[in-house]
Design an enzyme around this catalytic site. Structure first.
Site, PDB file in Angstrom:
ATOM      1  N   PHE A 115       0.860  -1.264   0.009  1.00 63.08           N
ATOM      2  CA  PHE A 115       0.059  -0.140  -0.121  1.00 63.08           C
ATOM      3  C   PHE A 115       0.980   1.328   0.217  1.00 63.08           C
ATOM      4  O   PHE A 115       1.573   1.530   0.971  1.00 63.08           O
ATOM      5  CB  PHE A 115      -0.833  -0.260   1.414  1.00 63.08           C
ATOM      6  CG  PHE A 115      -2.029   1.121   1.453  1.00 63.08           C
ATOM      7  CD1 PHE A 115      -3.195   0.986   0.962  1.00 63.08           C
ATOM      8  CD2 PHE A 115      -1.576   2.164   2.163  1.00 63.08           C
ATOM      9  CE1 PHE A 115      -4.194   2.156   1.127  1.00 63.08           C
ATOM     10  CE2 PHE A 115      -2.188   2.961   2.661  1.00 63.08           C
ATOM     11  CZ  PHE A 115      -3.674   3.104   2.101  1.00 63.08           C
ATOM     12  N   ALA A 116       0.970   1.890  -1.069  1.00 64.70           N
ATOM     13  CA  ALA A 116       1.991   3.175  -1.325  1.00 64.70           C
ATOM     14  C   ALA A 116       1.125   4.420  -1.251  1.00 64.70           C
ATOM     15  O   ALA A 116       0.830   5.007  -2.170  1.00 64.70           O
ATOM     16  CB  ALA A 116       2.627   2.716  -2.646  1.00 64.70           C
ATOM     17  N   GLU A 119       5.189   9.570   1.400  1.00 68.04           N
ATOM     18  CA  GLU A 119       6.201   9.927   0.455  1.00 68.04           C
ATOM     19  C   GLU A 119       7.175  10.959   1.481  1.00 68.04           C
ATOM     20  O   GLU A 119       6.934  11.174   2.489  1.00 68.04           O
ATOM     21  CB  GLU A 119       5.435  11.104  -0.470  1.00 68.04           C
ATOM     22  CG  GLU A 119       4.547  10.317  -1.436  1.00 68.04           C
ATOM     23  CD  GLU A 119       4.155  11.304  -2.441  1.00 68.04           C
ATOM     24  OE1 GLU A 119       4.516  12.349  -2.520  1.00 68.04           O
ATOM     25  OE2 GLU A 119       3.168  10.782  -3.180  1.00 68.04           O
ATOM     26  N   PRO A 120       8.258  11.004   1.139  1.00 65.65           N
ATOM     27  CA  PRO A 120       9.394  11.687   1.895  1.00 65.65           C
ATOM     28  C   PRO A 120       8.737  12.949   2.490  1.00 65.65           C
ATOM     29  O   PRO A 120       8.914  13.511   3.866  1.00 65.65           O
ATOM     30  CB  PRO A 120      10.423  12.014   0.871  1.00 65.65           C
ATOM     31  CG  PRO A 120      10.327  11.047  -0.303  1.00 65.65           C
ATOM     32  CD  PRO A 120       9.005  10.581  -0.365  1.00 65.65           C
ATOM     33  N   ARG A 257       9.822 -16.094  39.960  1.00 66.91           N
ATOM     34  CA  ARG A 257      11.046 -15.430  40.464  1.00 66.91           C
ATOM     35  C   ARG A 257      11.119 -15.068  42.083  1.00 66.91           C
ATOM     36  O   ARG A 257      10.074 -14.575  42.347  1.00 66.91           O
ATOM     37  CB  ARG A 257      11.258 -14.117  39.589  1.00 66.91           C
ATOM     38  CG  ARG A 257      12.092 -13.234  40.167  1.00 66.91           C
ATOM     39  CD  ARG A 257      13.668 -13.817  39.852  1.00 66.91           C
ATOM     40  NE  ARG A 257      14.790 -12.617  40.107  1.00 66.91           N
ATOM     41  CZ  ARG A 257      15.826 -12.870  39.648  1.00 66.91           C
ATOM     42  NH1 ARG A 257      16.477 -13.959  39.322  1.00 66.91           N
ATOM     43  NH2 ARG A 257      16.728 -11.736  40.151  1.00 66.91           N
ATOM     44  N   GLN A 326      10.333  -3.835  32.767  1.00 65.98           N
ATOM     45  CA  GLN A 326      10.549  -3.296  34.394  1.00 65.98           C
ATOM     46  C   GLN A 326      10.705  -4.385  35.101  1.00 65.98           C
ATOM     47  O   GLN A 326      11.761  -4.774  36.153  1.00 65.98           O
ATOM     48  CB  GLN A 326       9.889  -2.126  34.443  1.00 65.98           C
ATOM     49  CG  GLN A 326      10.610  -1.454  35.649  1.00 65.98           C
ATOM     50  CD  GLN A 326      11.578  -0.634  35.272  1.00 65.98           C
ATOM     51  OE1 GLN A 326      12.079  -0.574  34.088  1.00 65.98           O
ATOM     52  NE2 GLN A 326      12.351  -0.357  36.220  1.00 65.98           N
ATOM     53  N   GLY A 329      13.627  -7.039  34.482  1.00 68.95           N
ATOM     54  CA  GLY A 329      15.033  -6.612  34.547  1.00 68.95           C
ATOM     55  C   GLY A 329      15.618  -6.969  33.294  1.00 68.95           C
ATOM     56  O   GLY A 329      14.854  -7.006  32.354  1.00 68.95           O
ATOM     57  N   GLU A 353       0.082   4.053   9.785  1.00 68.68           N
ATOM     58  CA  GLU A 353      -1.199   4.064   9.746  1.00 68.68           C
ATOM     59  C   GLU A 353      -2.048   5.159  10.441  1.00 68.68           C
ATOM     60  O   GLU A 353      -3.182   5.058  10.833  1.00 68.68           O
ATOM     61  CB  GLU A 353      -2.046   2.529   9.786  1.00 68.68           C
ATOM     62  CG  GLU A 353      -1.695   1.637   8.745  1.00 68.68           C
ATOM     63  CD  GLU A 353      -2.125   0.343   9.033  1.00 68.68           C
ATOM     64  OE1 GLU A 353      -3.480   0.256   9.095  1.00 68.68           O
ATOM     65  OE2 GLU A 353      -1.578  -0.675   8.699  1.00 68.68           O
TER      66      GLU A 353
END
Ligand code: COS
Length: 369
Positions: A115-116, A119-120, A257, A326, A329, A353
């Site tokens: 899907f183009a 643009e720059p 943990r 977080q 760790g 998008e």
């Protein structure tokens, strides 16, 4: 009666898809070359019948597919989503000849779509696009540049938005559908934070005819917007899938943990974080499902609801993945860890998008309509 939960069959199908993503698609994704289209993965999505679920277009179905696949394999999720993004303008506005020629190939995973639009010099301000379509005989010639185009290195089929110039800004844009091997098209891949087949497309006098038109001359911009309205809740669904994966990993880790003489989850600072993550993921999911259901029903207010779903879910996923890092760790930042992968993947959906700022603009416009 309104429903605020999925039907049991839908929930069961999502569980099957999550297992399929983790067990069948994940190994194919790992065998791919980063930054290139993974054809075996796409073919598997076709063979498993997942790509054909994109057609006809059903926004809620698309969301369930994307959320479930994202949980176990973001690469499969994105490969599937890009086939939808590239093909939906054709589904919405293409001729019978275009659909007959291409849809079976797209659904089989043989024709890779792109899907183009960007643009720059025209990203968020899509109506400022400048790729020219100059009249030439009975057709046009395309000249200009598209960039940040997913699937560009490896696409077979391009949806290109070009300026035919019937009017100023959004009014002068026309959509074309053309094979990517048309003479005059060249591609440069772009190397991103999260490896992804994406690139810049140069158009050097590329010939297009009336048979390549998608919809009406001058009708390209609303077509791009309708396509994005349809896709945006599902970008939210992708984000929800990643957030759920990060939450699930955190639940397991905080249970296993040990620190300060007990399990991590026995620390209130950690358990409250888990509760907050779970609450926000659930809120995002409900907003995504509600927006997608509204798209499927039709009617007014779809642009704003889609924008809200994308905005809230992508921002939520960023928070959830970051919080999961977080909790885990340093190990979460080690190359190859699920959270290291998600931390890189979760960033782009807040931009593509329609960036979060664009979504707020759409919502605010709708509030004063
Ligand atoms: N559905 C159908 N038509 C729409 C529409 C929608 N959701 N949104 C706008 N349009 C139409 C408008 O009706 C208007 O047509 P008329 O001139 O005939 O009235 C035209 O399109 C222009 O609309 P508007 O003036 O709202 O356009 P803006 O230039 O202000 O742009 C935003 C609106 C910012 C929302 C748009 O440029 C945008 O979505 N930008 C982000 C682009 C994007 O998501 N790029 C990602 C590329 S894919 S990774």
């Amino acid at each position: 009666m309104p429903h605020f939960a999925l039907e049991p069959e839908q929930t069961a199908r999502c569980a099957e898809l999550r297992a399929l993503a983790a067990e069948t698609l994940r190994p194919l994704a790992e065998r791919g070359t980063p930054g290139t289209v993974n054809r075996p993965l796409l073919a598997a999505l076709g063979d498993l019948g997942l790509l054909s679920r994109l057609f006809p277009v059903r926004a809620l179905e698309l969301c369930l597919l994307r959320e479930s696949l994202a949980h176990g394999c973001t690469e499969a999720e994105t490969a599937l989503a890009l086939q939808g993004l590239g093909a939906y303008p054709m589904v919405l506005a293409g001729s019978a000849a275009q659909r007959d020629r291409w849809l079976p190939e797209v659904a089989a995973g043989r024709a890779v779509t792109a899907f183009a639009l960007s643009e720059p010099d025209a990203g968020s301000d899509a109506a400022a696009l400048g790729l020219r379509a100059r009249p030439d005989g009975a057709g046009w010639r395309l000249t200009g540049t598209k960039t940040w185009i997913s699937n560009a290195p490896g696409a077979d089929l391009l949806t290109v938005f070009a300026r035919t110039g019937e009017g100023a800004g959004a009014r002068g844009v026309t959509a074309f559908l053309l094979p990517a091997d048309r003479p005059g098209i060249s591609v440069t891949p772009l190397d991103m934070l999260s490896p992804h087949p994406i690139g810049t497309l140069e158009f050097d006098g590329v010939p297009v005819g009336r048979e390549d038109l998608l919809g009406d001359v001058g009708g390209g911009f609303p077509l791009a917007m309708r396509t994005l309205d349809l896709l945006r809740p599902s970008v939210g669904a992708f984000a929800v899938g990643m957030a759920q994966a990060a939450l699930d990993a955190s639940l397991v880790y905080a249970d296993d943990r040990r620190a300060f003489g007990g399990r991590l989850r026995e620390l209130q600072s950690v358990s409250h974080q888990l509760a907050e993550m779970a609450t926000r993921v659930e809120a995002a999911r409900l907003l995504v499902h509600a927006a997608a259901a509204a798209c499927d029903r039709g009617g007014p207010g779809i642009a704003a609801r889609s924008a809200m779903a994308k905005l809230f879910a992508t921002e939520t996923a960023q928070y959830v993945v970051d919080t999961a890092v977080q909790i885990h760790g340093a190990r979460a930042l080690q190359r190859g860890h699920l959270l290291e992968h998600l931390y890189r993947e979760v960033r782009a959906p807040r931009i593509y998008e329609g960036a979060s700022e664009v979504q707020r603009t759409i919502i605010a416009k709708e509030l004063y309509r």
